[in-house]
Each structure stands twice: as C-alpha cells, then as structure tokens.
Design a protein around this motif. Structure first.
Motif, short mmCIF file in Angstrom:
data_model
loop_
_atom_site.label_atom_id
_atom_site.label_comp_id
_atom_site.label_asym_id
_atom_site.label_seq_id
_atom_site.Cartn_x
_atom_site.Cartn_y
_atom_site.Cartn_z
N SER A 1 10.47 3.66 -8.53
CA SER A 1 11.44 2.65 -8.91
C SER A 1 11.82 2.81 -10.37
N SER B 1 4.84 -3.10 -2.56
CA SER B 1 6.10 -2.83 -1.85
C SER B 1 7.28 -3.01 -2.81
N LEU B 2 8.41 -2.39 -2.48
CA LEU B 2 9.59 -2.52 -3.33
C LEU B 2 10.02 -3.98 -3.43
N GLU B 3 9.92 -4.71 -2.32
CA GLU B 3 10.26 -6.13 -2.32
C GLU B 3 9.33 -6.89 -3.27
N ASP C 1 12.76 2.50 -0.86
CA ASP C 1 11.95 1.71 0.06
C ASP C 1 11.48 2.63 1.18
N ARG D 1 11.95 1.44 4.85
CA ARG D 1 13.30 1.54 5.41
C ARG D 1 13.92 2.92 5.23
N ARG E 1 17.34 0.96 -2.62
CA ARG E 1 17.79 -0.43 -2.67
C ARG E 1 17.97 -0.86 -4.12
#
Length: 278
Positions: free
Chosen positions: A96, A130-132, A163, A166, A170
C-alpha cells in the motif's frame, strides 16, 4: 516524531500490549505522539497561526492489476515556494501507498506513525492487516488530528493498495473528520485536485496498462500545475519529476527517475506539438 522507532515496540510492550502502535504509545509514551494527538493533546496557543509549508497535489488511479499514485514536488508557504523537492507519496507497507496533502509537517508525522502502526500490527499478530483495516486505521489517525484541523492545520491523505482478497487495486479518500470513502476509478486531493481530476476523467479508461497509468498520472499533474500555482510541474532545468509509485500483487514499487524522465519528455513534446499546431 523522529524519536518514534521500532525500539519502542521492543522495549515497552507490557501485559497491556495491543496490535495498535498508536494505542501503545498513548498508554506508555503519549509524549511521542504527533502534537495534537493522544491523551496529552492540547490546543495551539491563541493568535495568528504562523505560515507553514503545505503540500499539494496527489493523484491516484487504478489500472489492470493495480494502482498508481503520484505527487508533485512543490510545497508552498503562503505565496512563497517553500520547497521544490518535497516528497508527498510514501510506501505505507509492502502492498500500500499513502499520499499527503495539507500541513506538511503534521502530514509527514502521521505518515511515519502509520508506517510503524502497520509494521507493529504485523509483528504482534503475525500477519498483514487487511487493506480495509489499513484504510480504517488511517481514518482514525486523521480523526485524532481534528482539533488541529479546526485550527487550520489539516491533513488530507489519499490511500491506495492491492487487495489480495479481491485481486484488485483499491483507492480511498478522506475528509478532515477521518471519514473514509472508496474511489472506484481515480481521485485527486490538494489545491490542484480540481484540475487534475478533470484530466483524469478525460484520460482514464478501464483495463489500462501500468505504463499507460503512469503517463496519465503525470499528465494530470501537468494539467494541475498549469492552473494551480501551488502545484509544481515537471522541472526540465533541475530535472525534477513527480514521485510516482505503483502497487500490484507483487508489492509497491517506486518508478525510477530515468523512466519518469522519458514519460515527462514524451508528455511535454506532445503538448509542445499541440501548441505549435494551434
């Protein structure tokens, strides 16, 4: 903020250890948190704020297999150019990246804290957040800076990553309250964002290649610098190019100056040709 290091993680972890590094600091060394954050936060003294460097402009866009984020190199202080060399895009972790706009000093402090936050989580939990989860934690840090933002020292980041769940790149934008919003195609923040976003709307298309996305990022910053005095365009004399990162399933990677020089020269040559034909 420079005193915040990995040593804090090793030397001060107690029975109340937490996977959040910022919470750990708030418990054990609140004095190391950025000014205005944590239990020891206090308001700025009354009076006119001094002029401080501000960072603009950041753009990010998705492509087939990942995301690109780019930032110009100019920082302004009122009507003056405070720096022509500032870096506004940083790797947050392996998968990221983070771009900063707003009060430069506070933004860089929050960036460093966020980088250690993600590293600390990985050490404590034994896995990547997680990216979230990363996007949510960044929002909490921006929210913690709200008292400073209300006094004119706002930080507005742009966050992007790959991500793995997925298998897509994102993008996430924020407001000064820490509100987090997912952007599906592209986005821009900073004083030149209106002009950069207009360029992105015209140039972006689905399933672009990485090289195409890098060029579009550079073009959008070029357009922003054409209309916004706080955004620095490519400096052909000093050989200063935007800072550009790509993130794919293999991780984040900084685009080399050699590659950027070639992209910038192509963009400038195309604009010069259009100008001669006009």
């Amino acid at each position: 903020m420079a005193n915040i290091s990995r040593e804090s993680t090793a030397g001060r972890v107690s029975a109340a250890a937490t996977s959040s590094f910022s919470e750990h600091l708030a418990q054990s060394r609140p004095d190391l948190l950025p000014y205005g954050m944590g239990p020891t936060a206090r308001a700025l003294p009354e009076g006119n704020l001094p002029a401080v460097p501000h960072a603009t402009t950041i753009v990010a866009l998705s492509f087939a297999g990942g995301v690109v984020m780019a930032g110009d190199r100019r920082a302004t202080m009122g009507s003056m150019i405070a720096s022509r060399h500032i870096e506004k895009v940083f790797p947050a972790d392996q998968y990221s990246v983070l771009g900063i706009a707003g009060t430069a000093g506070i933004a860089i402090d929050i960036t460093r804290l966020f980088q250690v936050e993600l590293e600390h989580y990985e050490k404590i939990e034994g896995t990547l957040l997680s990216l979230e989860g990363k996007a949510n934690r960044l929002g909490a840090m921006i929210r913690a800076n709200l008292p400073m933002a209300m006094q004119g020292l706002a930080v507005i980041p742009l966050f992007a990553g790959f991500d793995a769940g997925r298998s897509v790149g994102r993008l996430f934008s924020y407001d000064v309250t820490g509100g987090r919003y997912e952007e599906l195609e592209h986005h821009s923040v900073g004083s030149g964002s209106v002009f950069a976003r207009g360029a992105l709307k015209k140039l972006w298309r689905p399933n672009m290649t990485e090289d195409e996305a890098v060029r579009i990022a550079v073009e959008s910053l070029y357009d922003a610098s054409d209309d916004d005095s706080a955004t620095g365009g490519p400096d052909m004399v000093r050989r200063l190019w935007p800072i550009v990162y790509t993130v794919t399933r293999t991780g984040s990677s900084k685009v080399s100056e050699r590659e950027l020089a070639s992209v910038v020269e192509t963009v400038v040559a195309a604009r010069a040709l259009l100008a001669r034909e006009a």
